[in-house]
Design a protein around this motif. Structure first.
Motif, PDB file in Angstrom:
ATOM      1  N   ILE A 149       0.843  -1.202   0.095  1.00 51.86           N
ATOM      2  CA  ILE A 149      -0.028   0.043   0.161  1.00 51.86           C
ATOM      3  C   ILE A 149       0.910   1.358   0.119  1.00 51.86           C
ATOM      4  CG2 ILE A 149      -1.799   1.283   1.359  1.00 51.86           C
ATOM      5  CD1 ILE A 149      -2.803  -1.358   2.093  1.00 51.86           C
ATOM      6  N   LYS A 150       1.890   1.189   0.914  1.00 51.87           N
ATOM      7  CA  LYS A 150       2.869   2.537   0.771  1.00 51.87           C
ATOM      8  C   LYS A 150       3.518   2.452  -0.625  1.00 51.87           C
ATOM      9  CE  LYS A 150       4.069   2.058   5.784  1.00 51.87           C
ATOM     10  NZ  LYS A 150       5.104   1.565   6.554  1.00 51.87           N
ATOM     11  N   LEU A 151       3.763   1.623  -1.075  1.00 53.83           N
ATOM     12  CA  LEU A 151       4.482   1.769  -2.612  1.00 53.83           C
ATOM     13  C   LEU A 151       3.433   2.810  -3.380  1.00 53.83           C
ATOM     14  CD1 LEU A 151       6.096  -1.634  -3.249  1.00 53.83           C
ATOM     15  CD2 LEU A 151       7.179   0.526  -2.814  1.00 53.83           C
ATOM     16  N   ARG A 152       2.324   2.324  -3.165  1.00 56.94           N
ATOM     17  CA  ARG A 152       1.318   2.893  -4.148  1.00 56.94           C
ATOM     18  C   ARG A 152       0.905   4.546  -3.754  1.00 56.94           C
ATOM     19  NH1 ARG A 152      -3.045  -0.985  -6.715  1.00 56.94           N
ATOM     20  NH2 ARG A 152      -1.987  -2.733  -6.914  1.00 56.94           N
ATOM     21  N   THR A 153       0.692   4.508  -2.194  1.00 53.84           N
ATOM     22  CA  THR A 153       0.512   5.849  -1.938  1.00 53.84           C
ATOM     23  C   THR A 153       1.474   7.000  -1.851  1.00 53.84           C
ATOM     24  OG1 THR A 153       0.837   5.207   0.305  1.00 53.84           O
ATOM     25  CG2 THR A 153      -1.540   4.955  -0.390  1.00 53.84           C
ATOM     26  N   LYS A 154       2.732   6.469  -1.675  1.00 56.01           N
ATOM     27  CA  LYS A 154       3.754   7.509  -1.800  1.00 56.01           C
ATOM     28  C   LYS A 154       3.957   8.229  -2.976  1.00 56.01           C
ATOM     29  CE  LYS A 154       8.012   4.828  -2.533  1.00 56.01           C
ATOM     30  NZ  LYS A 154       9.221   4.393  -2.174  1.00 56.01           N
TER      31      LYS A 154
ATOM     32  N   TYR B  12      -3.632  10.792  10.327  1.00 54.19           N
ATOM     33  CA  TYR B  12      -2.555  11.508  10.095  1.00 54.19           C
ATOM     34  C   TYR B  12      -2.601  12.296   8.637  1.00 54.19           C
ATOM     35  CZ  TYR B  12       2.066  13.114   8.818  1.00 54.19           C
ATOM     36  OH  TYR B  12       3.176  14.231   8.573  1.00 54.19           O
ATOM     37  N   VAL B  13      -3.053  11.298   7.667  1.00 53.35           N
ATOM     38  CA  VAL B  13      -3.345  11.856   6.507  1.00 53.35           C
ATOM     39  C   VAL B  13      -4.351  12.877   6.059  1.00 53.35           C
ATOM     40  CG1 VAL B  13      -4.064  11.108   4.023  1.00 53.35           C
ATOM     41  CG2 VAL B  13      -2.393   9.662   5.245  1.00 53.35           C
ATOM     42  N   ILE B  14      -5.430  12.481   6.898  1.00 56.47           N
ATOM     43  CA  ILE B  14      -6.532  13.599   6.870  1.00 56.47           C
ATOM     44  C   ILE B  14      -6.015  14.805   7.667  1.00 56.47           C
ATOM     45  CG2 ILE B  14      -8.872  13.884   7.963  1.00 56.47           C
ATOM     46  CD1 ILE B  14      -8.811  11.783   5.574  1.00 56.47           C
ATOM     47  N   GLN B  15      -5.552  14.798   8.690  1.00 54.50           N
ATOM     48  CA  GLN B  15      -4.911  16.118   9.373  1.00 54.50           C
ATOM     49  C   GLN B  15      -4.220  16.780   8.284  1.00 54.50           C
ATOM     50  OE1 GLN B  15      -3.155  14.335  12.792  1.00 54.50           O
ATOM     51  NE2 GLN B  15      -5.112  14.122  14.119  1.00 54.50           N
TER      52      GLN B  15
ATOM     53  N   LYS C 228      -4.204   9.788  -2.204  1.00 51.48           N
ATOM     54  CA  LYS C 228      -3.429   8.993  -1.489  1.00 51.48           C
ATOM     55  C   LYS C 228      -4.528   7.961  -0.833  1.00 51.48           C
ATOM     56  CE  LYS C 228       0.442  11.127   0.168  1.00 51.48           C
ATOM     57  NZ  LYS C 228       1.459  10.290  -0.179  1.00 51.48           N
ATOM     58  N   LEU C 229      -5.810   8.414  -0.542  1.00 57.60           N
ATOM     59  CA  LEU C 229      -6.974   7.379  -0.066  1.00 57.60           C
ATOM     60  C   LEU C 229      -7.528   6.718  -1.024  1.00 57.60           C
ATOM     61  CD1 LEU C 229      -8.429  10.212   2.244  1.00 57.60           C
ATOM     62  CD2 LEU C 229      -7.439   8.042   2.992  1.00 57.60           C
ATOM     63  N   ARG C 230      -7.657   7.210  -2.261  1.00 56.47           N
ATOM     64  CA  ARG C 230      -8.004   6.517  -3.469  1.00 56.47           C
ATOM     65  C   ARG C 230      -7.282   5.547  -3.904  1.00 56.47           C
ATOM     66  NH1 ARG C 230      -8.726  12.056  -5.527  1.00 56.47           N
ATOM     67  NH2 ARG C 230     -10.827  12.757  -5.163  1.00 56.47           N
ATOM     68  N   ALA C 231      -6.019   5.644  -3.662  1.00 54.42           N
ATOM     69  CA  ALA C 231      -4.985   4.554  -4.112  1.00 54.42           C
ATOM     70  C   ALA C 231      -5.148   3.487  -3.254  1.00 54.42           C
ATOM     71  CB  ALA C 231      -3.583   5.123  -3.961  1.00 54.42           C
ATOM     72  N   VAL C 232      -5.652   3.618  -1.873  1.00 52.65           N
ATOM     73  CA  VAL C 232      -5.743   2.573  -0.691  1.00 52.65           C
ATOM     74  C   VAL C 232      -6.955   1.659  -1.483  1.00 52.65           C
ATOM     75  CG1 VAL C 232      -6.396   1.855   1.417  1.00 52.65           C
ATOM     76  CG2 VAL C 232      -4.783   3.480   1.259  1.00 52.65           C
TER      77      VAL C 232
END
Length: 189
Positions: A61-66, A128-131, A74-78
């Motif tokens: 997941i990190k590979l995609r979101t970064k 954290y991403v939302i913040q 980032k949220l859509r990527a999840v």
């Protein structure tokens, strides 16, 4: 690491109760001494295997979101990750958090605490991403990061459960629409 990798697939597919030490010995090709020379108990192997499984999924997941610059992307990527990998997961058997949580909620307090810690970490990461999105004016300031994270995870895990149970993507497709709508509602206009 070899023992953990082999055991991770077993535990994630058969569960803690359904996986015997003989299963682990057969999967690894090791003797009891070879396994017990590295681990004190089946529970210790299960904990290491669970943590390995969670980390395997998290790294993908990190590979995609970064690669994504915007928080909403980032949220859509999840969601896209699970759309693509739900029936072909990084760890055989599906989501290790879901699988393990269902089995150990009443009968294995040590492993249950590990599952809770993994969920807490996931929730904190999303919050954290939302913040960050709020601070960058990408996400509405009235958004409750923790509440969103809980809804996001619960919706995602529920869709994983149904899709894996029925082996039918229409369950995930239905819920992914809801997840994408939840993400869109965050956007600042």
């Amino acid at each position: 690491m070899f023992i953990i990798e082999q055991a991770a697939n077993l535990f994630n597919q058969k569960g803690y109760a359904g996986t015997s030490m003989d299963d682990i010995l057969q999967a690894t090709g090791l003797s009891k001494g070879g396994v017990y020379g590295n681990f004190k108990s089946k529970e210790e192997i299960a904990i290491a295997a669970f943590e390995h499984s969670v980390e395997t999924v998290a790294q993908e997941i990190k590979l995609r979101t970064k690669l994504k610059k915007k928080v909403l992307d980032k949220l859509r990527a999840v969601v896209h990750f699970y759309q693509e990998r739900i029936l072909n997961p990084p760890v055989e058997g599906g989501c290790p958090i879901l699988n393990t949580a269902v089995e150990v909620d009443d009968n294995n307090p040590v492993l249950r605490e590990r599952v809770k810690a993994a969920l807490d970490q996931w929730e904190q990461s999303i919050a954290y991403v939302i913040q960050r999105g709020i601070a960058q004016n990408e996400i509405r300031s009235d958004t409750d990061p923790r509440a969103f994270a809980v809804r996001f995870i619960a919706t995602l895990e529920g869709s994983i459960l149904l899709t894996r149970l029925y082996k039918d993507m229409r369950y995930f497709d239905t819920m992914s629409k809801q997840l994408f709508e939840m993400i869109e509602e965050l956007q600042v206009y």
